[in-house]
Design a protein around this motif. Sequence first.
Motif, PDB file in Angstrom:
ATOM      1  N   GLU A 412       0.860  -1.409   0.088  1.00 44.21           N
ATOM      2  CA  GLU A 412       0.007   0.013   0.014  1.00 44.21           C
ATOM      3  C   GLU A 412       0.773   1.441  -0.053  1.00 44.21           C
ATOM      4  N   ILE A 413       1.947   1.278   0.677  1.00 44.69           N
ATOM      5  CA  ILE A 413       2.949   2.282   0.725  1.00 44.69           C
ATOM      6  C   ILE A 413       3.471   2.403  -0.821  1.00 44.69           C
ATOM      7  N   SER A 414       3.985   1.408  -1.205  1.00 45.00           N
ATOM      8  CA  SER A 414       4.704   1.473  -2.529  1.00 45.00           C
ATOM      9  C   SER A 414       3.867   1.911  -3.490  1.00 45.00           C
ATOM     10  N   GLU A 415       2.405   1.575  -3.318  1.00 44.34           N
ATOM     11  CA  GLU A 415       1.340   2.239  -4.422  1.00 44.34           C
ATOM     12  C   GLU A 415       1.356   3.796  -3.966  1.00 44.34           C
ATOM     13  N   GLN A 416       1.290   4.212  -2.841  1.00 43.54           N
ATOM     14  CA  GLN A 416       0.989   5.708  -2.587  1.00 43.54           C
ATOM     15  C   GLN A 416       2.220   6.413  -2.882  1.00 43.54           C
ATOM     16  N   VAL A 417       3.525   5.846  -3.048  1.00 43.27           N
ATOM     17  CA  VAL A 417       4.694   6.911  -3.317  1.00 43.27           C
ATOM     18  C   VAL A 417       5.129   6.519  -4.919  1.00 43.27           C
ATOM     19  N   GLY A 418       4.154   5.846  -5.617  1.00 47.00           N
ATOM     20  CA  GLY A 418       4.548   5.768  -7.023  1.00 47.00           C
ATOM     21  C   GLY A 418       5.213   4.708  -7.646  1.00 47.00           C
ATOM     22  N   TYR A 419       5.257   3.657  -6.832  1.00 53.72           N
ATOM     23  CA  TYR A 419       6.196   2.517  -7.371  1.00 53.72           C
ATOM     24  C   TYR A 419       4.945   1.309  -7.680  1.00 53.72           C
ATOM     25  N   GLU A 420       5.180   0.673  -8.962  1.00 46.65           N
ATOM     26  CA  GLU A 420       4.419  -0.508  -9.293  1.00 46.65           C
ATOM     27  C   GLU A 420       4.415  -1.648  -8.376  1.00 46.65           C
ATOM     28  N   SER A 421       5.906  -1.899  -8.272  1.00 51.14           N
ATOM     29  CA  SER A 421       6.135  -3.424  -7.370  1.00 51.14           C
ATOM     30  C   SER A 421       6.604  -2.996  -6.168  1.00 51.14           C
ATOM     31  N   PRO A 422       6.193  -3.572  -5.088  1.00 54.26           N
ATOM     32  CA  PRO A 422       6.439  -3.643  -3.721  1.00 54.26           C
ATOM     33  C   PRO A 422       8.228  -4.037  -3.571  1.00 54.26           C
ATOM     34  N   HIS A 424      10.338  -3.847  -5.700  1.00 57.43           N
ATOM     35  CA  HIS A 424      11.250  -2.616  -6.276  1.00 57.43           C
ATOM     36  C   HIS A 424      11.295  -1.360  -5.357  1.00 57.43           C
ATOM     37  N   PHE A 425      10.113  -1.224  -4.640  1.00 58.29           N
ATOM     38  CA  PHE A 425      10.189  -0.066  -3.806  1.00 58.29           C
ATOM     39  C   PHE A 425      11.166  -0.517  -2.476  1.00 58.29           C
ATOM     40  N   SER A 426      11.135  -1.785  -1.965  1.00 56.17           N
ATOM     41  CA  SER A 426      11.993  -2.145  -0.989  1.00 56.17           C
ATOM     42  C   SER A 426      13.524  -1.779  -1.337  1.00 56.17           C
ATOM     43  N   LYS A 427      13.834  -2.341  -2.702  1.00 57.91           N
ATOM     44  CA  LYS A 427      15.033  -1.993  -3.039  1.00 57.91           C
ATOM     45  C   LYS A 427      15.735  -0.456  -3.066  1.00 57.91           C
ATOM     46  N   ILE A 428      14.907   0.479  -3.525  1.00 51.27           N
ATOM     47  CA  ILE A 428      14.981   1.703  -3.484  1.00 51.27           C
ATOM     48  C   ILE A 428      15.185   1.929  -1.949  1.00 51.27           C
ATOM     49  N   PHE A 429      14.083   1.903  -1.092  1.00 56.00           N
ATOM     50  CA  PHE A 429      14.132   2.125   0.279  1.00 56.00           C
ATOM     51  C   PHE A 429      15.429   1.703   0.989  1.00 56.00           C
ATOM     52  N   LYS A 430      15.670   0.651   0.581  1.00 56.53           N
ATOM     53  CA  LYS A 430      16.900   0.009   1.475  1.00 56.53           C
ATOM     54  C   LYS A 430      18.351   0.588   0.883  1.00 56.53           C
TER      55      LYS A 430
END
Length: 442
Positions: A412-422, A424-430
Motif C-alpha cells: 500500500e505504501i509502495s502504491e502511494q509513493v509511485g512504485y508499481e512493485s513492492p 522494487h520499492f523495497s530495493k530503493i528504500f534500502k
Amino acid sequence: MYNILIVDDEPLICEGLTALLSSSGINISHIYNAHSGYEALDYLRLENIDLLVTDIQMGSMSGIELMQQAKIIKPWVQVIVISAHETFQYAQLAIRLGARDYLIKPLNSEQFMSSVRHVLLHMDKTVRDQDELMSDLREHFHMQEPLPGRTTLMNRMLAADTRDREAVIEELRKQYETNIEGPYFAVVKMKLDLASDSRALSERDELLLQYAALNISNELLDAEWDHQSFYSPDQAICIVIQWNEERYGDSSVDKVNQLEMIGRSLHFNVHKFLGFHAVVGISQILKGSDFLGEVHAQADKAIQWSSEYKDHYVFYYGDFKWGVQTEEEPTEDEIAAQNNMIVERSSKYIHQNYAQKGLTLNEIAQKNHVSPNYLSYLFKKKTGYNLWEYVIKLRMEESKRLILNTDLRRYEISEQVGYESPEHFSKIFKKYFGISPSEMKK
C-alpha cells in the motif's frame, strides 16, 4: 568492467540471460534485472548502466518507450532489443532509436552472446594519455581536408545572405551526389574546447583533433540519420540534419529530444575518445531550404551561451528566451529570473506529482517548456540535487512517514509513493536508508 541491465516482464527470461552472461567470461561488474519499464528507469537513473537489454512488449511501458526515456537520461547507453514479434515496424523503430540489435524470441544463446560481445567491443575504448593520443592521431589520420570543394559549397549554402542557395544545392547534388532535399532542417555545431589543455597544441595537432571529431560525428550519425557533416570556417564541425515528410510525420519519436541526444552523445564520445570537452549548439527544426541560413545562425547563437555557462556543454536554441523583436541576448538579471522561475515551477510540479506512477524527466521538462537536458542542469545548479534524486528523496521521506505513523502494508505504501512493485520499492528504500521498510518499522 560493464554494468548490464536486463528488462523483461517474464522473470525466467531475466534469470536465464543473467546466468548466460554470468558464465560468459565477459568482464561484467553488475547485472541488474527489472520487470517493468518503470523499474528499469530507476536503475538507469541511479546506476552507471553500459548496456540495456530490453523486451519490446511489457505491460504499462513498452520497450520502445523505455528506449526513448533511456536515451534522454543517458544517450550513450547501448541497447539490444529482444522481442517475440518479428514485426518490421517494431524493428525499424527500435533501430531508428539507436538499438544495436533486434533479436527474436526464443533467443539463440550463441546469437545473443555474439550480439552482446559486438556491442561491448565497440564501447571498449578509453581516454589515453594526451601524448599517446596525439601520436596515434598523427599516425592514423591524414591532414587532407575531406572534399574541400564540397565543404566550401556546404558553408556557402548556410551563409545568411546566400541568394543562389538553390543553385548551390543543385551543384552539390551534381558534383558530390549530396542531396539537400528536406524539407525539414536543423543544424548542430560542435567546437572542441582546446583551450582547456595545459599544453600549446600546434596548428597541425588542432587539425588532427578536428578531423578525429568529424569522424566521431559521422560514426554516431551515419546509420540512423540523413545528415551532412563538414568543417565550418570558425573551426567547428557543422552537421546539417534533414527529414522528409514521412520521417518527420512519425510522431512516435520526439525530434527535439533526439537532437539533444545527438548533442549529448557528441560531447560524451569526444570527451571519452579524445579527452577534450566539446561545446555543442543545436538549432530548432524549420521547414524549407530558405531557412537553412536561419537554423545555422540559431546553432551559432546557442553555442555562444557556453560563455554564460562554463560547466555546461550542450545548448538548444529553443531553451533560451530571446527578445521578441530584436532577438537580442537577455541581460544577466533576465537570465537569472528566467532560470529561477523554471526551477521553482519544476519543484512545484514535482511536489504535486512525485507519487505519480511513470513520472518522467521529459514530462516535467515539457510542463516548463524547456528541454530535459537544460532542466536537469538548472535544477542541479540551483538546488544541489540531481532532479531524479529529488523525486526519490520526496518519495522516501513520505514512505518513511507512512511506515512510522500508519499501519499501511508495504504494497500500500509502495502504491502511494509511485512504485508499481513492492519489491522494487523495497530495493530503493534500502538503498536510500540502509535498512529495509520492515527493519525501520521495528
